[in-house]
Design a protein around this motif. Structure first.
Motif, mmCIF file in Angstrom:
data_model
loop_
_atom_site.group_PDB
_atom_site.id
_atom_site.type_symbol
_atom_site.label_atom_id
_atom_site.label_comp_id
_atom_site.label_asym_id
_atom_site.label_seq_id
_atom_site.Cartn_x
_atom_site.Cartn_y
_atom_site.Cartn_z
ATOM 1 N N GLY A 51 10.921 3.432 0.288
ATOM 2 C CA GLY A 51 12.118 2.953 0.305
ATOM 3 C C GLY A 51 12.693 2.913 1.852
ATOM 4 N N ARG A 52 12.172 4.198 2.497
ATOM 5 C CA ARG A 52 12.691 4.310 3.891
ATOM 6 C C ARG A 52 11.858 3.430 4.774
ATOM 7 N NH1 ARG A 52 11.700 9.620 4.527
ATOM 8 N NH2 ARG A 52 9.581 9.237 4.939
ATOM 9 N N ALA A 53 10.574 3.126 4.355
ATOM 10 C CA ALA A 53 9.570 2.296 5.144
ATOM 11 C C ALA A 53 10.032 0.605 5.052
ATOM 12 C CB ALA A 53 8.382 2.297 4.472
ATOM 13 N N ALA A 54 10.613 0.330 3.779
ATOM 14 C CA ALA A 54 11.116 -1.154 3.662
ATOM 15 C C ALA A 54 12.462 -1.297 4.526
ATOM 16 C CB ALA A 54 11.465 -1.413 2.245
ATOM 17 N N LEU A 95 0.850 -1.389 0.091
ATOM 18 C CA LEU A 95 -0.092 0.021 -0.026
ATOM 19 C C LEU A 95 0.915 1.278 -0.136
ATOM 20 C CD1 LEU A 95 -2.971 -0.869 2.608
ATOM 21 C CD2 LEU A 95 -3.124 -0.210 0.076
ATOM 22 N N LEU A 96 1.907 1.349 0.712
ATOM 23 C CA LEU A 96 2.738 2.406 0.748
ATOM 24 C C LEU A 96 3.529 2.518 -0.347
ATOM 25 C CD1 LEU A 96 3.898 2.194 4.610
ATOM 26 C CD2 LEU A 96 1.906 3.645 3.747
ATOM 27 N N ALA A 97 4.075 1.548 -0.823
ATOM 28 C CA ALA A 97 4.640 1.525 -2.432
ATOM 29 C C ALA A 97 3.839 2.442 -3.271
ATOM 30 C CB ALA A 97 5.141 0.286 -2.643
ATOM 31 N N VAL A 98 2.656 1.809 -3.531
ATOM 32 C CA VAL A 98 1.682 2.432 -4.123
ATOM 33 C C VAL A 98 1.309 3.958 -4.172
ATOM 34 C CG1 VAL A 98 -0.836 2.196 -5.077
ATOM 35 C CG2 VAL A 98 0.577 0.078 -5.048
ATOM 36 N N GLY A 156 8.446 -1.543 11.878
ATOM 37 C CA GLY A 156 9.273 -0.755 11.289
ATOM 38 C C GLY A 156 8.945 -0.151 9.776
ATOM 39 N N VAL A 157 8.106 -0.898 9.208
ATOM 40 C CA VAL A 157 7.833 -0.481 7.879
ATOM 41 C C VAL A 157 6.686 0.663 8.080
ATOM 42 C CG1 VAL A 157 6.051 -0.809 5.990
ATOM 43 C CG2 VAL A 157 7.713 -2.396 6.461
ATOM 44 N N PHE A 158 5.657 0.657 8.970
ATOM 45 C CA PHE A 158 4.752 1.669 9.284
ATOM 46 C C PHE A 158 5.482 2.952 9.789
ATOM 47 C CE2 PHE A 158 2.132 3.656 12.566
ATOM 48 C CZ PHE A 158 1.064 4.197 11.971
ATOM 49 N N LEU A 159 6.724 2.843 10.769
ATOM 50 C CA LEU A 159 7.314 4.086 11.220
ATOM 51 C C LEU A 159 8.177 4.546 10.272
ATOM 52 C CD1 LEU A 159 7.755 2.995 15.005
ATOM 53 C CD2 LEU A 159 6.192 4.772 13.931
ATOM 54 N N GLY A 160 8.739 3.588 9.449
ATOM 55 C CA GLY A 160 9.720 4.092 8.545
ATOM 56 C C GLY A 160 9.217 4.968 7.473
ATOM 57 N N TRP A 161 7.963 4.689 7.207
ATOM 58 C CA TRP A 161 7.073 5.663 6.256
ATOM 59 C C TRP A 161 7.294 7.115 6.568
ATOM 60 C CZ3 TRP A 161 4.992 5.560 1.645
ATOM 61 C CH2 TRP A 161 4.183 6.768 1.223
ATOM 62 N N GLY A 206 4.833 10.243 -6.998
ATOM 63 C CA GLY A 206 6.220 10.346 -7.667
ATOM 64 C C GLY A 206 7.262 10.626 -6.776
ATOM 65 N N ASP A 207 7.174 10.259 -5.764
ATOM 66 C CA ASP A 207 8.406 10.111 -4.500
ATOM 67 C C ASP A 207 8.435 8.700 -3.931
ATOM 68 O OD1 ASP A 207 10.229 10.767 -2.706
ATOM 69 O OD2 ASP A 207 8.963 12.258 -1.653
ATOM 70 N N LEU A 208 9.430 8.056 -4.449
ATOM 71 C CA LEU A 208 9.561 6.589 -3.804
ATOM 72 C C LEU A 208 10.462 6.709 -2.750
ATOM 73 C CD1 LEU A 208 10.218 4.476 -7.049
ATOM 74 C CD2 LEU A 208 8.042 4.879 -5.764
#
Length: 159
Positions: free
Chosen positions: A65-68, A50-53, A101-106, A59-61
Motif C-alpha cells: 500500500g505504501r509502495a502504491a 510483484l511487490l503486491a504479491v 515512487g513505487v520502488f522507494l515507497g516499498w 501476510g503484510d499488505l
C-alpha cells in the motif's frame, strides 16, 4: 536465491528488474532524451504487481500500500512541477516518478523523500559542473531520468 522464502525471492526479483530497467532507461534518456512509455509503464505495473504479491505472501499488505501510495505521490509531485514549468520536466519524467515512487515507497517514507530529493541535488550538481566546464548553458536540456534512478538507489544506501 537459495535460503530465501518465495516472498523474499519475489522482492529480490523486483529489485533486479528495477536495476535492469533503470540501466536501460538511463542509456535511452542520455542518448535520446526520452523515457519510452513502452518501457516505463509496463515496468511500473509489473513492479507494483510483484511487490503486491510479495506483501500478500508475507501476510503484510502495508508495504504494498505504501509502495502504491508512494508511486502516486511522487508522480503527483512531478505532475505539479511539470504543470508549473513545462519546459523543466518531460512527460516521461512524470511517468518514471511513478515507477521510482513505487520502488522507494516499498522501503518506506524516508527512502522516498531522500530519493526524490537526491534526484534534484544530483541533477543540479551535474548541471553546475557541465556549466562550469563550458559544456552546457542555461538553455541546455539535460536528461533527468538518470538522476531519478541514481537518486533512488542512493536513497537505499543512505537510509
Amino acid at each position: 536465491m537459495a535460503g530465501m522464502g518465495a516472498g523474499e525471492a519475489i522482492v529480490a526479483t523486483a529489485h533486479a528488474a528495477f536495476l535492469v530497467v533503470g540501466l536501460v532507461l538511463i542509456r535511452v534518456d542520455i542518448l535520446e532524451h526520452r523515457l519510452p512509455d513502452r518501457i516505463v509503464l509496463p515496468s511500473a505495473i509489473g513492479l507494483t504487481a510483484l511487490l503486491a504479491v510479495a506483501a500478500a505472501m508475507a501476510g503484510d499488505l502495508q508495504p504494498a500500500g505504501r509502495a502504491a501510495l508512494g508511486g502516486l505521490t511522487l508522480m503527483g509531485l512531478y505532475l505539479a512541477l511539470r504543470a508549473a514549468h513545462p519546459a523543466g520536466l518531460g512527460g516521461g519524467d512524470v511517468k518514471l516518478a511513478a515507477l521510482v515512487g513505487v520502488f522507494l515507497g516499498w522501503h518506506g517514507w524516508m527512502p522516498l523523500v531522500v530519493g526524490a530529493g537526491a534526484a534534484f541535488v544530483l541533477g543540479a550538481a551535474f548541471a553546475t559542473v557541465m556549466m562550469l566546464a563550458g559544456r552546457a548553458g542555461r538553455d541546455t536540456h539535460i536528461a533527468f531520468g538518470p538522476w531519478m534512478i541514481v537518486g533512488a538507489w542512493a536513497a537505499l544506501l543512505v537510509t
